[in-house]
Write a protein that holds these residues in place. Sequence first.
Motif, PDB file in Angstrom:
ATOM      1  N   LEU A  62       0.811  -1.220   0.000  1.00 60.81           N
ATOM      2  CA  LEU A  62       0.000   0.000   0.000  1.00 60.81           C
ATOM      3  C   LEU A  62       0.846   1.271   0.000  1.00 60.81           C
ATOM      4  CD1 LEU A  62      -2.790   1.367   0.165  1.00 60.81           C
ATOM      5  CD2 LEU A  62      -2.800   0.925   2.623  1.00 60.81           C
ATOM      6  N   PHE A  63       1.946   1.260   0.765  1.00 60.58           N
ATOM      7  CA  PHE A  63       2.756   2.483   0.863  1.00 60.58           C
ATOM      8  C   PHE A  63       4.226   2.265   0.514  1.00 60.58           C
ATOM      9  CE2 PHE A  63      -0.615   3.295   4.152  1.00 60.58           C
ATOM     10  CZ  PHE A  63      -1.283   4.266   3.410  1.00 60.58           C
ATOM     11  N   SER A  64       4.559   1.095   0.016  1.00 59.14           N
ATOM     12  CA  SER A  64       5.966   0.872  -0.327  1.00 59.14           C
ATOM     13  C   SER A  64       6.042   0.081  -1.620  1.00 59.14           C
ATOM     14  CB  SER A  64       6.690   0.127   0.787  1.00 59.14           C
ATOM     15  OG  SER A  64       6.439  -1.266   0.688  1.00 59.14           O
ATOM     16  N   PRO A  90       5.709   7.033   3.874  1.00 62.48           N
ATOM     17  CA  PRO A  90       4.759   6.288   3.033  1.00 62.48           C
ATOM     18  C   PRO A  90       4.496   7.001   1.709  1.00 62.48           C
ATOM     19  CG  PRO A  90       3.585   7.515   4.728  1.00 62.48           C
ATOM     20  CD  PRO A  90       5.050   7.758   4.972  1.00 62.48           C
ATOM     21  N   VAL A  91       4.370   6.229   0.642  1.00 59.14           N
ATOM     22  CA  VAL A  91       3.958   6.778  -0.657  1.00 59.14           C
ATOM     23  C   VAL A  91       2.794   5.924  -1.139  1.00 59.14           C
ATOM     24  CG1 VAL A  91       4.663   7.258  -3.031  1.00 59.14           C
ATOM     25  CG2 VAL A  91       6.314   7.530  -1.181  1.00 59.14           C
ATOM     26  N   ILE A  92       1.669   6.561  -1.367  1.00 61.36           N
ATOM     27  CA  ILE A  92       0.457   5.790  -1.677  1.00 61.36           C
ATOM     28  C   ILE A  92       0.590   5.069  -3.022  1.00 61.36           C
ATOM     29  CG2 ILE A  92      -0.721   7.789  -2.710  1.00 61.36           C
ATOM     30  CD1 ILE A  92      -2.599   5.240  -0.622  1.00 61.36           C
ATOM     31  N   ASN A  93       0.137   3.839  -3.045  1.00 61.17           N
ATOM     32  CA  ASN A  93       0.122   3.022  -4.258  1.00 61.17           C
ATOM     33  C   ASN A  93      -1.208   3.272  -4.985  1.00 61.17           C
ATOM     34  OD1 ASN A  93      -0.163   0.960  -6.122  1.00 61.17           O
ATOM     35  ND2 ASN A  93       0.572  -0.649  -4.741  1.00 61.17           N
ATOM     36  N   GLY A 191      -1.779  -3.816   1.216  1.00 65.88           N
ATOM     37  CA  GLY A 191      -3.016  -3.040   1.264  1.00 65.88           C
ATOM     38  C   GLY A 191      -4.228  -3.892   1.621  1.00 65.88           C
ATOM     39  N   LEU A 192      -5.035  -3.362   2.523  1.00 66.99           N
ATOM     40  CA  LEU A 192      -6.291  -4.025   2.866  1.00 66.99           C
ATOM     41  C   LEU A 192      -7.432  -3.062   2.562  1.00 66.99           C
ATOM     42  CD1 LEU A 192      -5.756  -5.484   6.469  1.00 66.99           C
ATOM     43  CD2 LEU A 192      -5.763  -6.760   4.329  1.00 66.99           C
ATOM     44  N   MET A 193      -8.573  -3.659   2.187  1.00 65.38           N
ATOM     45  CA  MET A 193      -9.804  -2.879   2.194  1.00 65.38           C
ATOM     46  C   MET A 193     -10.592  -3.389   3.385  1.00 65.38           C
ATOM     47  SD  MET A 193     -10.892  -3.115  -1.805  1.00 65.38           S
ATOM     48  CE  MET A 193     -10.573  -4.850  -2.010  1.00 65.38           C
TER      49      MET A 193
END
Lengths: 546, 499
Positions: A62-64, A90-93, A191-193
């Motif tokens: 998610l962020f890497s 963090p950098v958003i995917n 990443g999770l939803m």
Amino acid sequence: MVPSLFMMQRCLFPGAIGCKPSFILVKRYNCSSQKNARLQDDRWIPTVGLEIHAQINSQSKLFSSAKNQFMAPPNSLVSNFDASIPGTLPVINKECVRKAVRTGLALNCKIQKTSFFDRKHYFYSDMPQGYQITQYKHPIAKNGYLHYPTADGSVVKRVKIEQIQLEQDSGKSMHEEGQVTLIDLNRAGVGLMEIVTAPEVSSAGDACAFLKELYGILMRIGTCDGKLAEGQFRVDANISIAQQKTKLGTRVEVKNISGFKHIHNVIEYEIKRQIRIVEEGGIVESETRAFDYETGFTVSMRDKEIKQDYRFMPEPNLPPLHVYDDSSVTSLSNPSSVINVDQERRNLPKLPADIRGHLIESFHLSFVEAEFLTNRNMENYFIEVMECAHNLNPTVVWNWIKMHVIAHMVEYNLSSIEECYVSARDLAALLLLLHNNEINAETAHLTFTTAIQTRQHPDKIVEENNWKMISDKETVTKLCEDAIATLQCTDAKALSGYDADKPKSKASKQAIKRVIMLVRKNTNDKIHTGVAKDVTMKLLNYKRTS
Amino acid sequence: MSSTDILMKPLVSVLQMLRNRVISTEELLHRTYTRINETKSLNAFVSVVEKNDNLEFCIKDDRSSILKGIPFAVKDNFSTRNISTTCASNMLRNYVPTYSATVVKKLTDAGGTLMGKTNLDEFAMGVGTVDSIIGPTRNPWQYDFQHPNPDDWYIAGGSSGGSAVAVATGASYFALGSDTGGSVRLPASFCGVVGLKPTYGSLSRHGLISLVNSMDVPGILARCVDDVVFIYNILSGNDPRDSTTVQGKVEKVVIEENPSVKDLVVGIPKQYHGPDVSPEIIDCWKWAADIFSNNGAKVVEVSLPHTQYSIVCYHVLCCGEVASNMARYDGLQYGHRSDGGFTEEMYAKSRNEGFNESVRGRITAGNYFLLRRNYRKYYEKAQKVRRLIQTDIKKVFDKGSGKNSGVDVLLAPVTVSTAPQYKTFAQKTNSYRTVEHDIYTQSANMAGVPAISVPVRLSQAKLPISLQLLASNFNEGTLLRAAKFLENASSFQHPKFDF
């Protein structure tokens, strides 16, 4: 990337000495008194709310930029950020955002044009930052709903989706024998939803039906791979019981359940446990419980007995997350670099409910048959077979897919119908041969297996092997007449037992069999026995009555 | 020390000398190492890069690079690949990063030579560079190098005190610091060097070990404005690894030799006239306002009405983020780790041993402010106040909103006094010192705007007095022009320290 050695030394540590499994048993409700409990169940209304953690099937986290992949060597997919190395940010995917938006749209949510990230703090060894980055106050999608059919498809129900939030998955702690805890951060930061429903489900069966529908949608829109054994679709269930519908009882949260059967059992168990407590004059405690896969019980989680204060705060390293629509995207200098919600909506595939509806309406399949095809992404294959051969009975086609095509896919370990060695067109040709009595069921099966092995067209296989049967009525009649005549001359007794009034009697059957055997012999086994049987019966009937 | 000390020359002229081979990079490095040795008693460096490593590097370097091997120093809270990064804390005493901060990498990629990592207050929490595992850094001004007195010396200011001292003594041509509430500008002012806190987001924070993410910004310390401009132009710009950096291109700053200020409106924030400000500083401030005015600038008094709330607001926000940022130091993956006990016990022990009292205090306070029952009362309120302070400053710079606005730069003190003596300073608590010395610098961090500390004159005690200039977001061009003007007007002399 963090060199694996660094992680092995520092992270796969024989430390956290004395860290015990965080579950302890409190009180077990004995399942054997089920009968007793059922009698009392009617007076209680259970309410279930669900939180689903669906892992996003993005390439990276998610962020890497670390890869998102299961079954890699421990700590081999860990970026500096995932290991909380100081100074990393963090950098958003974008792919994760896109998939959350798609999911939100498929669940009829209102997509938030601006959403925010928050930090949720707690110390846990498989969460290296000491906090999880999540969307607490302003999630990416809100206020949706999902219509789902109950297990048999007889009723369609509706559940409100409160919100969908993007968040990080944690790593994994493995509590080994000898009181050692090992940490694998491969999953940390995936990443999770988190999909949160309103507390509107009233039974274990409905909860499972809803979850299956949701699961089917996520598979269909390709936002989650849904491998249950790999924890890609995990459920927290909030369960309470009350005597009136308007009032909710004290809720108990059962965390981290994977697998529909388990979820069913947990909810069933927990409802009964709570009823039992209340019936015995006790009070249901607000607590977090875990499901013990071995015993099938839920047990109180010691760690969370004291109410956690997550000390939420805004994540300062991530700017607000913006998504756009057709009208707002035009003002941007580089529209392709952002997520356009309208574009995502247009790109959404047909959802399972629509596909099932189409199959039921157009082909008169049953709900179960339609669901079977839809869940396996096989509806297009089925439809193509039907389009190639209109005369076929849809249920016959469905049965063939269920029996033969699936068996072939399992045997050859094929994950999708596109990989199937027998195309829909070929299957249609094969089933037409069968339908027209040019081959019998046995030959059809043989042809199918041969088609898989040789990848040849069924017509060609049947042709080359000279498997085509004599099924043309006139020829068959002629052959049967000849056989009857022969038998009458050579072995008159053979037919004497036939009784037109009792064609199914042993003697009648024996007579028919003798005729067929002779025809088979005369035709070198090329006769369609089914057709021959009918013809013989008619001929014998005629002979008796005349 | 030779009369023309090459180590004290402006960067730009040394680059010229290197280009013309008046001096070699090797020679420059040898001299710098000697200087670092001579000034060792100031305790500016936490660690110094091995001489041979650097010589090897500079011989390989082909002189075509921008920085041609120019020595620089970096505060020890910027990650440096294969070089220990301690944050002056026991927690990271043995921590060696596997990557370099973006700003450090840009400098080495440009051909700069990293001499070492400079001292700071633990995790940059402090205003004195006194709370460090290697002990305090001493201010070179009025320091008796021949007969150092253990108590009688002035503090360097903090938290980037090591960087300020390294630059002031010629142990580096420039240095990186980090500025969260004034940590670059304050030591710059105490040590008589120029200290720039750029606009939030104009320099990447990737690799800077976080104090307060929403206010931290890498800062540049050098001996003159031109050198700051030169380094700023190398460092500024978007970094894909830091999502809070500016999108798109950042204009390079170009400053004339004798810039005019005729077109500028200079604001004097009246709330900065605090009773605690020393008369010498007020006097210097007035002088500077007159100089601007006499050279054609329009000088106006402006109001920043929420200034008085800035300290307490900063305290709450800072502690909250500190509590969160420090949560990762649990002794598992890296950093100090205590033996034995259950997991939680090990966490507690490691953190107790790893952090000093001031850090632990902020963590405790921060966690308190973030509790569910306190969040609205403290953290949320502080965020609102921050917005008010931001609005104050934004309004002042806004050209289109009538009276009390349209200012190009603000002129203000950096702090209330010149560098205090260690013995007086050490008697006060860390938090009290912060309140006292960060009062005029914090607002820029709250609002994100660029600010610079420029040395102007000496006090009666022969200590540097500096003034601060602030400009609107991403308006470094105007800020540095005004700074250059002030520098020219004040003709502040860098001393020849008697090493």
